[in-house]
Design a protein around this motif. Sequence first.
Motif, PDB file in Angstrom:
ATOM      1  N   ARG A  27      43.761  -1.461  31.595  1.00 25.29           N
ATOM      2  CA  ARG A  27      44.537  -2.585  31.062  1.00 25.29           C
ATOM      3  C   ARG A  27      43.744  -3.890  31.110  1.00 25.29           C
ATOM      4  N   SER A  28      42.984  -4.099  32.161  1.00 28.62           N
ATOM      5  CA  SER A  28      42.264  -5.358  32.303  1.00 28.62           C
ATOM      6  C   SER A  28      41.151  -5.509  31.278  1.00 28.62           C
ATOM      7  N   GLU A  29      40.764  -4.439  30.599  1.00 27.64           N
ATOM      8  CA  GLU A  29      39.680  -4.500  29.622  1.00 27.64           C
ATOM      9  C   GLU A  29      40.195  -4.576  28.183  1.00 27.64           C
ATOM     10  N   ARG A  30      41.488  -4.753  28.006  1.00 23.08           N
ATOM     11  CA  ARG A  30      42.007  -4.919  26.653  1.00 23.08           C
ATOM     12  C   ARG A  30      41.432  -6.173  25.999  1.00 23.08           C
ATOM     13  N   PHE A  31      41.316  -6.107  24.698  1.00 20.38           N
ATOM     14  CA  PHE A  31      40.859  -7.265  23.929  1.00 20.38           C
ATOM     15  C   PHE A  31      41.831  -8.417  24.111  1.00 20.38           C
ATOM     16  N   THR A  32      41.298  -9.605  24.353  1.00 20.61           N
ATOM     17  CA  THR A  32      42.128 -10.810  24.452  1.00 20.61           C
ATOM     18  C   THR A  32      41.502 -11.922  23.632  1.00 20.61           C
ATOM     19  N   SER A  33      42.347 -12.747  23.041  1.00 15.62           N
ATOM     20  CA  SER A  33      41.851 -13.888  22.281  1.00 15.62           C
ATOM     21  C   SER A  33      42.984 -14.875  22.061  1.00 15.62           C
ATOM     22  N   THR A  34      42.635 -16.148  22.029  1.00 16.99           N
ATOM     23  CA  THR A  34      43.616 -17.183  21.700  1.00 16.99           C
ATOM     24  C   THR A  34      43.651 -17.473  20.209  1.00 16.99           C
ATOM     25  N   ASP A  35      42.830 -16.777  19.435  1.00 14.26           N
ATOM     26  CA  ASP A  35      42.731 -16.973  17.990  1.00 14.26           C
ATOM     27  C   ASP A  35      43.457 -15.841  17.274  1.00 14.26           C
ATOM     28  N   VAL A  36      44.513 -16.163  16.556  1.00 16.77           N
ATOM     29  CA  VAL A  36      45.309 -15.129  15.896  1.00 16.77           C
ATOM     30  C   VAL A  36      44.496 -14.366  14.863  1.00 16.77           C
ATOM     31  N   THR A  37      43.520 -14.999  14.248  1.00 12.74           N
ATOM     32  CA  THR A  37      42.728 -14.314  13.229  1.00 12.74           C
ATOM     33  C   THR A  37      41.802 -13.252  13.810  1.00 12.74           C
ATOM     34  N   ALA A  38      41.639 -13.230  15.128  1.00 14.05           N
ATOM     35  CA  ALA A  38      40.816 -12.202  15.762  1.00 14.05           C
ATOM     36  C   ALA A  38      41.541 -10.864  15.861  1.00 14.05           C
ATOM     37  N   PHE A  39      42.848 -10.875  15.627  1.00 16.31           N
ATOM     38  CA  PHE A  39      43.640  -9.654  15.718  1.00 16.31           C
ATOM     39  C   PHE A  39      43.909  -9.100  14.324  1.00 16.31           C
TER      40      PHE A  39
END
Length: 393
Positions: A27-39
């Motif tokens: 779980r700790s290695e899931r992709f994270t980003s504050t930029d919606v366009t990265a998803f």
Amino acid sequence: MTSSTPTIDQTAVAPSHMRAPVPVQTRSERFTSTDVTAFPAVTGREVMWKYTPVARLSELLTGELDGSTYAYDTVEVPGVTTSWIARDDARIGTAGLPEDRVSANAWSRFEQALLIGFAGTEDTEATITRSALGSGPRAAHTVVEIAPGARGTLILQNRGSAHLAENVEFLVGANADVTVVSVQEWDDDAIHIAAHFARLEEGARLKHVAVTLGGSVVRLNPSAHLAGARSDAELLGAYFADAHQHLEQQVYVHHDGAETRSRVTYKGALQGEGARTVWIGDVLIGPKAVGTDTYEQNRNLVLTDGARADSVPNLEIETGDIVGAGHASATGRFDDEQLFYLQSRGITEEEARRLVVRGFLFEIVQQIGSPALQEHLQTAIEAELTASVVAAG
């Protein structure tokens, strides 16, 4: 602010227009980003969305969100302050970062964050109420800064109409001991998708209670990062879903510091055609978290045909030096022995069923520690039971 932590070097495996976050087991290695366009676009097949009615969330997933400030109600309490802070404030992003597109969309759109400062050393109780958010799609961000050694209870009360995507961060200072209660009593048409991130420093203790009784779709995902040694997190939840109501919780506890402790207990009742609840519990014991003591459980009481409860506990251990770790999950109908016992003492079958439901959910409510709020929630649950028939099995 914008940051990201991709799980792999995706430039090595795909051209730029095809890059996407890759699901991982840890779980700790899931992709994270504050930029919606990265998803990438959400299909409903993703691991974090496969239980969620994504078609009902389209405006929060892809649309423009109103990120302006909003009205809230509070009563002045010594040691508790509220103010609006800019997006570039250093405290924003300290507790956690978005793991999904709705959370990132909210992060990308908010203009200012509501800062709640909690510094009382007595048993302070403060309530922040939102009841006028309106029906337009909205983004919000809240930072709750709990000073070292602070004590007390913070109640986040949600009412009225809303189509809201938000992130809430809890920065729990060393040796603080606080209870945070998030109450969702939205109108029947409300959509509320929230990510709660908590970071606990050394010796800190956090009790996080989520109570959800209203709304059309409510998905509240609390996470607790036990970063400091001897920190302690207790995550509790109670929910009651009626026909066509979707209530979801995805809980994550990350044991990082040594000799940390956590307890997760969520209990829900559901009734009516199309009533749906989802609980996913992830606990990760990291390689440095020696002496960890953790247990998570979820219990669901299905009251009628046509209702469905999904319950998925997960436990990952990366060190062999722990005190204990376990999980449990159960979903079922009424206990016939309990009903027989009550009926044998002259209580009607319908009232006996109501008593069982009350006792089942009140086990969580009574641990809040605020007599006034506990009484209010008991009344609200009574109203849920009175407004609908607890059918015979």
